[in-house]
Design a protein around this motif. Structure first.
Motif, PDB file in Angstrom:
ATOM      1  N   SER A  17     -51.259 -28.868   4.302  1.00 14.27           N
ATOM      2  CA  SER A  17     -50.089 -29.643   3.865  1.00 14.27           C
ATOM      3  C   SER A  17     -50.236 -31.152   4.074  1.00 14.27           C
ATOM      4  O   SER A  17     -49.656 -31.935   3.329  1.00 14.27           O
ATOM      5  CB  SER A  17     -48.832 -29.148   4.583  1.00 14.27           C
ATOM      6  OG  SER A  17     -48.952 -29.299   5.995  1.00 14.27           O
ATOM      7  N   HIS A  18     -51.027 -31.567   5.065  1.00 16.04           N
ATOM      8  CA  HIS A  18     -51.141 -32.999   5.368  1.00 16.04           C
ATOM      9  C   HIS A  18     -52.112 -33.729   4.438  1.00 16.04           C
ATOM     10  O   HIS A  18     -52.115 -34.961   4.386  1.00 16.04           O
ATOM     11  CB  HIS A  18     -51.573 -33.198   6.812  1.00 16.04           C
ATOM     12  CG  HIS A  18     -50.597 -32.670   7.813  1.00 16.04           C
ATOM     13  ND1 HIS A  18     -49.329 -33.179   7.958  1.00 16.04           N
ATOM     14  CD2 HIS A  18     -50.686 -31.638   8.706  1.00 16.04           C
ATOM     15  CE1 HIS A  18     -48.685 -32.514   8.897  1.00 16.04           C
ATOM     16  NE2 HIS A  18     -49.481 -31.575   9.359  1.00 16.04           N
TER      17      HIS A  18
ATOM     18  N   SER B 150     -43.431 -28.477   2.897  1.00 15.46           N
ATOM     19  CA  SER B 150     -44.171 -29.258   3.902  1.00 15.46           C
ATOM     20  C   SER B 150     -45.319 -30.055   3.293  1.00 15.46           C
ATOM     21  O   SER B 150     -45.930 -30.882   3.979  1.00 15.46           O
ATOM     22  CB  SER B 150     -44.713 -28.332   4.994  1.00 15.46           C
ATOM     23  OG  SER B 150     -45.612 -27.383   4.449  1.00 15.46           O
TER      24      SER B 150
ATOM     25  N   ARG C 136     -46.047 -32.796   1.772  1.00 12.96           N
ATOM     26  CA  ARG C 136     -45.425 -34.078   1.463  1.00 12.96           C
ATOM     27  C   ARG C 136     -46.329 -35.011   0.660  1.00 12.96           C
ATOM     28  O   ARG C 136     -45.851 -35.984   0.085  1.00 12.96           O
ATOM     29  CB  ARG C 136     -45.015 -34.777   2.766  1.00 12.96           C
ATOM     30  CG  ARG C 136     -44.155 -33.936   3.691  1.00 12.96           C
ATOM     31  CD  ARG C 136     -42.766 -33.758   3.153  1.00 12.96           C
ATOM     32  NE  ARG C 136     -42.011 -34.999   3.176  1.00 12.96           N
ATOM     33  CZ  ARG C 136     -40.804 -35.126   2.642  1.00 12.96           C
ATOM     34  NH1 ARG C 136     -40.242 -34.105   2.037  1.00 12.96           N
ATOM     35  NH2 ARG C 136     -40.164 -36.280   2.712  1.00 12.96           N
ATOM     36  N   ARG C 137     -47.622 -34.733   0.606  1.00 14.39           N
ATOM     37  CA  ARG C 137     -48.537 -35.589  -0.148  1.00 14.39           C
ATOM     38  C   ARG C 137     -48.893 -35.011  -1.512  1.00 14.39           C
ATOM     39  O   ARG C 137     -49.722 -35.576  -2.227  1.00 14.39           O
ATOM     40  CB  ARG C 137     -49.810 -35.824   0.662  1.00 14.39           C
ATOM     41  CG  ARG C 137     -49.574 -36.587   1.959  1.00 14.39           C
ATOM     42  CD  ARG C 137     -50.868 -37.004   2.596  1.00 14.39           C
ATOM     43  NE  ARG C 137     -50.647 -37.772   3.818  1.00 14.39           N
ATOM     44  CZ  ARG C 137     -51.611 -38.320   4.554  1.00 14.39           C
ATOM     45  NH1 ARG C 137     -52.871 -38.184   4.189  1.00 14.39           N
ATOM     46  NH2 ARG C 137     -51.325 -39.002   5.641  1.00 14.39           N
TER      47      ARG C 137
ATOM     48  N   LEU D 265     -40.220 -34.104  -2.687  1.00 13.04           N
ATOM     49  CA  LEU D 265     -41.636 -34.381  -2.441  1.00 13.04           C
ATOM     50  C   LEU D 265     -41.927 -35.805  -2.908  1.00 13.04           C
ATOM     51  O   LEU D 265     -42.052 -36.061  -4.111  1.00 13.04           O
ATOM     52  CB  LEU D 265     -42.521 -33.376  -3.183  1.00 13.04           C
ATOM     53  CG  LEU D 265     -42.328 -31.908  -2.785  1.00 13.04           C
ATOM     54  CD1 LEU D 265     -43.237 -31.004  -3.612  1.00 13.04           C
ATOM     55  CD2 LEU D 265     -42.573 -31.698  -1.298  1.00 13.04           C
TER      56      LEU D 265
END
Length: 379
Positions: free
Chosen positions: A224-225, A251, A253-254, A280
């Motif tokens: 997710s990161h 989750s 977010r990118r 998002l």
């Protein structure tokens, strides 16, 4: 130092509530149960085989580990500090510790910073290291292991293992579309250190939410990161899996691009997803499927090419407008949405891969026809 002094020092140390805590026998049993359950899950997920599992649970009547301390008389002979030692031999984690040791000890064995004992030090002190002004310096860290937070220690451990893995560069692009993934494959992907570095992921053609729910969402969570592009085309995702999809995607977010055409999702399910999309911050492009109600009730997924293009276009346009309105009301007109029926849309050429292929094929046919005509004219 007699027994009374020794026990007094041990009790004084154990009363330090910042480092140690009293637990009940019930809490110990619960911890044992968690270990057994996790090992069973690892067999199911394909991380270990049944033979390894049976070895790891070999301790039938585990003992409670015992703590004792070795006086460090080289520091202070009269009032020496203690080095804590936990003897876990025969405990629940005995076989686990041995298993992990066999897997990772090769990483440390040949490190120059590791000295096994005093004799090993003497072997390292060769003549080329000795100088006339050589000064030995030792550094002592009080309660080293109990001072390191668990999460910090685990992160460092993972980093060391990763650096010593055969694949030195983190894997950033993973395309396993229509590859007949198994539970073992998904478990490996979800637990791999490389999952935390993925930028692009394509799992198209697999019923990920139905066949691999836990490992799929673990993979999404770990990626997710870093994840920017996600493709889940023809993954048999329906309205019943929308809640799980939202939990998995929220989750990320990118995330910049999300493609999920070919899934049997109704307009109601799509509206819920679009309401999630607006949260998002970096999302720029979405490919969504033709809503399920735009097709006849008796169609089955995945759709063939004939059925794929035989949908109620008026109903589709009405639903598309409603979805677009969700983005407008949230001031997210920056998110571009489309429904390419044949292949993913390429923004660089403003065509789908299917359209590009058809265009190239037609150009080839035209060129071949011109060539044949030219030959005839020459003759």
């Amino acid at each position: 130092m007699d027994n009374i002094q020794y026990e007094g020092k041990i009790n004084q140390i154990l009363r330090d509530e910042t480092r140690y805590a009293c637990v009940s026998r019930n809490e110990v049993n619960l911890a044992y149960h968690k270990i057994d359950t996790r090992l069973e899950d690892m067999v199911y997920e394909g991380n270990i085989d049944k033979k390894t599992h049976d070895y790891l649970i070999l301790v039938e009547k585990p003992k409670i580990p015992v703590i004792f301390r070795i006086p460090k008389i080289h520091i202070n002979l009269k009032n020496p500090p203690f080095r804590p030692i936990v003897s876990a031999d025969g405990s629940e984690t005995t076989t686990l510790a041995k298993f992990v040791d066999t897997k990772v000890k090769h990483i440390c064995v040949n490190k120059k910073v590791i000295l096994k004992d005093s004799w090993d030090l003497l072997r390292e002190l060769t003549s080329d290291l000795y100088t006339e002004n050589l000064i030995f310096v030792t550094v002592d860290i009080a309660d080293l292991f109990s001072s390191i937070p668990y999460s910090t220690g685990m992160n460092m451990f993972e980093e060391i293992v990763f650096k010593n893995s055969p694949l030195k560069t983190p894997l950033q692009v993973l395309d396993v579309a229509n590859c007949c993934l198994t539970h073992v494959d998904m478990a490996y992907l979800a637990n791999s250190l490389h999952s935390e570095h993925l930028v692009e992921l394509d799992l198209s053609g697999h019923s990920v939410t139905e066949l691999f729910p836990s490992t799929f969402f673990k993979l999404l969570n770990r990626a997710s990161h870093t994840l920017k592009r996600l493709t889940l085309e023809e993954c048999n995702i329906g309205d019943g899996q929308i809640n799980m999809m939202i939990l998995g995607l929220v989750s990320c977010r990118r995330l910049q691009e999300f493609r999920f055409i070919g899934n049997p999702i109704s307009s109601r399910g799509l509206k819920r997803l679009f309401n999630m999309f607006i949260g998002l911050p970096q999302l720029q492009y979405v490919e969504f499927p033709v809503p399920r109600e735009c097709y006849p009730d008796d169609v089955t997924y995945p759709l063939d090419e004939t059925t794929l293009s035989s949908y109620d276009r008026n109903k589709y346009e009405d639903i598309r407008a409603e979805l677009q309105l969700i983005l407008v009301h949230a001031n997210r007109e920056d998110i571009s949405v489309s429904t390419p029926l044949f292949g993913s849309f390429d923004p660089n050429i403003h065509e789908t891969s299917y359209e590009l292929g058809v265009g190239m094929l037609q150009s080839f046919k035209d060129a071949l026809a011109s060539f044949v005509t030219s030959l005839k004219n020459v003759n």
